[in-house]
Enzyme design. Structure first.
Site, short mmCIF file in Angstrom:
data_model
loop_
_atom_site.label_atom_id
_atom_site.label_comp_id
_atom_site.label_asym_id
_atom_site.label_seq_id
_atom_site.Cartn_x
_atom_site.Cartn_y
_atom_site.Cartn_z
CD GLU A 146 -6.70 -2.25 3.42
OE1 GLU A 146 -5.84 -3.02 2.98
OE2 GLU A 146 -7.60 -1.76 2.70
N PRO B 294 -8.96 -6.51 2.97
CG PRO B 294 -8.95 -5.94 0.71
CD PRO B 294 -8.53 -5.43 2.06
CB CYS C 70 -8.55 -2.23 -0.11
SG CYS C 70 -8.12 -3.27 -1.50
CG ASN D 45 -4.97 0.79 1.30
OD1 ASN D 45 -5.82 1.36 1.98
ND2 ASN D 45 -4.89 -0.52 1.19
CB THR E 40 -5.01 -12.86 -3.39
OG1 THR E 40 -5.56 -11.90 -4.28
CG2 THR E 40 -4.26 -13.89 -4.18
CB CYS F 59 -0.87 0.03 1.25
SG CYS F 59 -1.84 -1.45 1.48
#
Length: 607
Positions: A296, A458, A294, A292, A461, A88
């Site tokens: 967070e 999240p 996503c 970043n 992956t 990030c």
């Protein structure tokens, strides 16, 4: 003999295609155990002594997917490649000039080329139609320049670089905010960006009071005689600046426009800007206006953060029985080792830009969180929407948070506090003052090794890698579903997947009826999502990546209340997903039912 930890083909595929170390035809990681050893050895090598001891400690938490470092760590540590181990980044403030814009574009390209996801605040770019007196040109506005970034990201993908992930933010009082809100209504526009609006407390108050709202921009080239002005805190400025008021509109009109956009095509998200800054541990030196990709990790210009998640499913004893329990002591031990390991990432990593290295080493910012929460609750017999589930989740995240802080105090005593630490100011931080007394006393005595320590990512992956455990704090999307996975050559393959908890139940109980705890996102009201996010936020000094899944037939007026409740509950941001024809799908139920992906899917997160 090591037992094969892969229980599903998708997990082996993720390891083999994304994290296995190979140079062309030369395969260095024969097994995933080799990958764990490679990572552990690399991160232990920065220790001044006891390398073998720390390698074994690091390996012990990696084994069997107990601790899941961010994807860049898994793919890059110990390979000798010139890549960053950080997921990030937030890029520098974009200067409102052609030189500044293209300098920012270049920096973003260099960062994404090395595998980092990037966030940008475009609020510093003058609105469409504004005149730059120095050169006599008319500005095209931030949304038009975002298209250049989007094209750059696509070009990088075509060269075989890591897929790009970008976040763009814009202030709620920028004159082009309506164009920003509408930008992704076209399904072909800005597809490589996630978008979020920076919402201020003043705006929310204006919405609640049904007041007018001024759209403004700093008066760099002077203000025409008779123009309306206002003072505002602005992106990239340490103090409030005089701004020209371009126009006024009803705050509720703008709010409804934002809500209608995210209702119809799932973007933009909302970031509560003042709350992010008020709760920032480095409130005394940072003005944050971007995150970043996503959401967070809120970061200042050139800020960077590496991520890691503790897989809660690995700590459940006697699942699906009356004696099922979560081993919090083992979680604490793992969190302590993981904190040191992530701190070492900072010293082991390369950085695309010198300014990123300086910021990362000055703050030693990390983000330790959890994943597999929903499956863990199911294994413990707890329904995701129940208070008991939230209490258990809160206990787990508190154990991670407090252990991480105590470990960081110990690291500060051993290795020194982060360079930007200012004792008295840091101890005045709102989050710091919520920590137990022994932690605050330890910070006062020894300092802290890391400015920030916790985040909930999240984990799309890496959760697949860990045998398809539920991601982050999200509920299970579907127990059986089909996922499209992006391959190295840019094509997609489809994989039929079964949720980790359901697979475990079937192994032990066959076709017996499922307990009531087996609940997926379709059976949960949005309020249950919000309540879980709010239960964990007090133990997270960064932020939380969370998508609230909303049924297609959900009333718009009820939908708006989700965001208003998120603000009232003290959250730092809110993102929803309602099935729609613009966004498309990454997950599909076995029956063909459309399934809402996370706002940052496996394809859009910088894993």
């Amino acid at each position: 003999m090591l037992i094969d930890p892969f229980l599903t083909e998708i997990s082996r595929h993720i390891w083999d295609s994304k994290y296995r170390f190979r140079d062309g035809s030369a395969v260095h990681d024969r097994t995933v155990d080799d990958s764990w050893r490679r990572i552990a050895r690399s991160l232990a090598s920065v220790e001044k002594s006891d390398w073998a001891r720390w390698e074994n400690h690091f390996y012990s938490v990696l084994r069997d997917f107990r601790f899941l470092p961010g994807g860049r760590i898994q793919a890059g540590a110990g390979t000798g490649r010139r890549v960053t181990l950080f997921n990030c980044f937030v890029m520098g403030t974009i200067e409102d000039s052609m030189d500044g814009i293209f300098d920012g574009l270049k920096e973003g390209a260099l960062t994404m080329q090395q595998g980092g996801g990037v966030g940008y605040d475009f609020s510093t770019l003058r609105p469409r139609g504004a005149t730059a007196k120095s050169v006599g040109t008319v500005a095209s506005g931030p949304v038009s320049f975002m298209q250049i970034w989007d094209a750059m990201c696509g070009t990088l993908l075509s060269t075989g670089a890591r897929r790009g992930a970008m976040m763009a933010t814009l202030r709620c009082d920028h004159p082009d905010i309506e164009a920003f809100i509408d930008a992704k209504r076209d399904s072909q526009v800005l597809r490589r960006f996630n978008l979020s609006v920076l919402v201020t407390d003043a705006f929310m108050e204006a919405v609640h009071r049904d007041q007018d709202w001024a759209l403004v921009f700093p008066a760099e080239d002077g203000i025409p005689a008779g123009s309306d002005t206002a003072k505002r805190q602005w992106s990239g400025r340490s103090e409030p600046v005089r701004c020209r008021v371009y126009r006024r509109l009803r705050a509720r009109e703008l709010w409804d426009k934002l809500m209608r956009a995210t209702y119809e095509y799932a973007e933009p998200g909302v970031l509560f800007l003042d709350r992010i800054n008020q709760q920032n541990n480095l409130w005394y030196r940072e003005q944050i206006s971007a995150t970043n990709p996503c959401g967070e990790i809120p970061l200042p210009p050139y800020g960077a953060c590496n991520l890691g998640s503790i897989n809660l499913t690995a700590f459940v004893h006697d699942p699906f029985t009356d004696g099922a329990r979560l081993d919090l002591d083992a979680i604490r031990k793992t969190a302590a080792v993981a904190t040191r390991m992530m701190d070492n990432v900072i010293d082991a990593s390369l950085f695309p830009l010198d300014k990123q290295a300086a910021q990362a080493r000055g703050t030693r910012h990390i983000g330790l969180g959890l994943t597999g929460l929903a499956d863990t609750l199911i294994m413990l017999g707890l329904h995701y929407a129940d208070e008991a589930a939230r209490e258990l989740a809160s206990q787990a995240m508190q154990a991670i948070c407090h252990t991480a802080y105590r470990t960081s105090v110990g690291l500060a005593e051993e290795k020194g506090a982060f360079p930007f630490f200012e004792r008295e100011k840091f101890l005045q931080g709102k989050f710091i003052q919520t920590l137990p007394g022994d932690i605050q006393d330890g910070i006062a005595r020894f300092g802290l090794r890391n400015s920030h320590l916790t985040a909930i990512a999240p984990t799309g992956t890496i959760s697949l890698l860990a045998n398809n455990v539920s991601s982050g704090l999200e509920p299970v999307y579907e127990f059986n579903y089909v996922r499209r996975v992006l391959e190295l050559d840019g094509s997609y393959t489809e994989h039929k997947l079964t949720d980790y908890a359901l697979r475990l139940w079937r192994e032990r109980h066959g076709d017996d009826a499922l307990p009531a705890a087996f609940v997926d996102t379709h059976a949960l009201a949005p309020a249950a999502h919000l309540a879980m996010q709010a239960a964990l936020q007090p133990h997270v000094d960064n932020s939380i990546s969370k998508t609230i899944n909303v049924p297609r037939d959900y009333r718009f007026e009820d939908f708006k209340e989700i965001y208003e409740r998120a603000y009232d509950m003290g959250l730092k941001g809110c993102t929803t997903f309602r099935p729609n024809p613009v966004t498309g799908e990454i997950l599909r139920g076995e029956t063909g039912q459309e399934t809402g992906p996370h706002c940052c899917t496996v394809e859009r997160e910088a894993d």
